[in-house]
Motif scaffolding. Sequence first.
Motif, PDB file in Angstrom:
ATOM      1  N   ASP A  49       0.857  -1.183   0.000  1.00 26.67           N
ATOM      2  CA  ASP A  49       0.000   0.000   0.000  1.00 26.67           C
ATOM      3  C   ASP A  49       0.900   1.242   0.000  1.00 26.67           C
ATOM      4  O   ASP A  49       0.861   2.077   0.893  1.00 26.67           O
ATOM      5  CB  ASP A  49      -0.977  -0.001   1.179  1.00 26.67           C
ATOM      6  CG  ASP A  49      -0.308  -0.117   2.539  1.00 26.67           C
ATOM      7  OD1 ASP A  49       0.857  -0.573   2.595  1.00 26.67           O
ATOM      8  OD2 ASP A  49      -0.932   0.248   3.558  1.00 26.67           O
ATOM      9  N   ASP A  58       6.896   4.251   5.864  1.00 26.08           N
ATOM     10  CA  ASP A  58       7.681   3.007   5.990  1.00 26.08           C
ATOM     11  C   ASP A  58       7.692   2.258   4.666  1.00 26.08           C
ATOM     12  O   ASP A  58       8.665   1.602   4.324  1.00 26.08           O
ATOM     13  CB  ASP A  58       7.132   2.105   7.109  1.00 26.08           C
ATOM     14  CG  ASP A  58       5.790   1.485   6.758  1.00 26.08           C
ATOM     15  OD1 ASP A  58       4.923   2.222   6.251  1.00 26.08           O
ATOM     16  OD2 ASP A  58       5.611   0.283   6.988  1.00 26.08           O
ATOM     17  N   ASP A  59       6.598   2.384   3.882  1.00 30.40           N
ATOM     18  CA  ASP A  59       6.532   1.692   2.594  1.00 30.40           C
ATOM     19  C   ASP A  59       7.595   2.209   1.627  1.00 30.40           C
ATOM     20  O   ASP A  59       8.052   1.471   0.756  1.00 30.40           O
ATOM     21  CB  ASP A  59       5.136   1.855   1.975  1.00 30.40           C
ATOM     22  CG  ASP A  59       4.057   1.228   2.854  1.00 30.40           C
ATOM     23  OD1 ASP A  59       4.219   0.064   3.250  1.00 30.40           O
ATOM     24  OD2 ASP A  59       3.068   1.919   3.172  1.00 30.40           O
TER      25      ASP A  59
HETATM   26 CA   LIG Z   1       1.845   0.277   4.626  1.00 29.59          CA
END
Ligand SMILES: [Ca+2]
Length: 373
Positions: A49, A58-59
């Motif tokens: 996501d 964080d992605d």
């Molecule tokens: Ca995420």
Amino acid sequence: MCRKRLSGLAVAWRISVVLGVGILFTSLLSSAGVAEQESRRVPLIYCSDLFHPPDDPDDWFDLATAFSIDEFDIRGIVLDQGEKQMQRTGRIPIEQMMAITGKKVQSVYGLSNKLKSPSDKALDQPQEFQKGAKLIISVLQESDKKVTLIAVGSLRDVCAAFNRAPRLLKAKVERLYVVAGHSDGGNEYNVGLDPHAYVGVMRSGLPIYWLPCFGREPFVSKWGFRQGDLLGSWSLRIQNYFAYGLMKADPTKVDPILVLFKPIPEEVKKKAWGMRRSMWSTPAFIDGAGRKMVVLDGRWRALPGKHVRQRNRAFGFVPAKVTVNDKGITRFDDIDLNSSEPNMLVFRFEGTLDDYNKAMRQSLEGLLKELGR
Ligand SMILES: [Ca+2]
């Protein structure tokens, strides 16, 4: 004269034979090296996501981690929640990573609506958001090797792909890292995105490596750091990549590729470098790539297995029978570590939470250090 000339020819012939054999030998050696390298490559599908501007940055760190590990042959990225991707596309950080590393990776938008049940194939969802489940199926069909999946976010596309082609997924998925859920009865964000998808995946019988995001220690993958502690040691391009996401830059005003080469304003550093970041997926990338954790010169590193004689353990996966209820909840009692019929491997960190944090912080620093140089 004639004799001399002949011997000259003979010498030339000998030299060419020696050279030829040498070249043949060298090319055999290097093609063996390439073949060995190729056999260690891990075909990977990454489902995330990932957005710009990010929901949780964080992605962005995880995407950079995936690109930093050369053992990964990233066959595709499924961008979770297609409709939201239309407004806030995760393709921006992917394009930045491709520009920084020179790697080419296809990315598609996944299903936009929650599954109606754990067995939902989601074939009735809009055509434009079918590409995620389709990509998973086609990559598995076309790959001659088994494929590793790392999935964070809603897990919707993985679940729909499994419901459409369960035998294919059982035959061709090497490992499925699920970075979602709670190990001690709590609700968790990724599960909440699509409870049926999470339940469907966790009950699939696929070779799951489960990283609970929260719960009872040591069965928790969460770790964290102050961004400035790592960003400062990375290349300008990588720093710009993170600054772009963290500062939620407007792509209609600031070109995401051109910006990678520019100096970073001090006020941006002051703001973004001071933020703390929580992370969950780093061990999935390290383990999925076959890297080994090792302490070298007092610092943790995640190195390719062939370079590691003596490994140190910062984390591991233990077999367990894990039961998940219809709402996607697993109480600690539902994780049976003594079962003779384990249905997945569960993440656990070694030592104290501080030890684990240090190991992850130092190894992430090392992984991203060469990117963009
Ligand atoms: Ca995420």
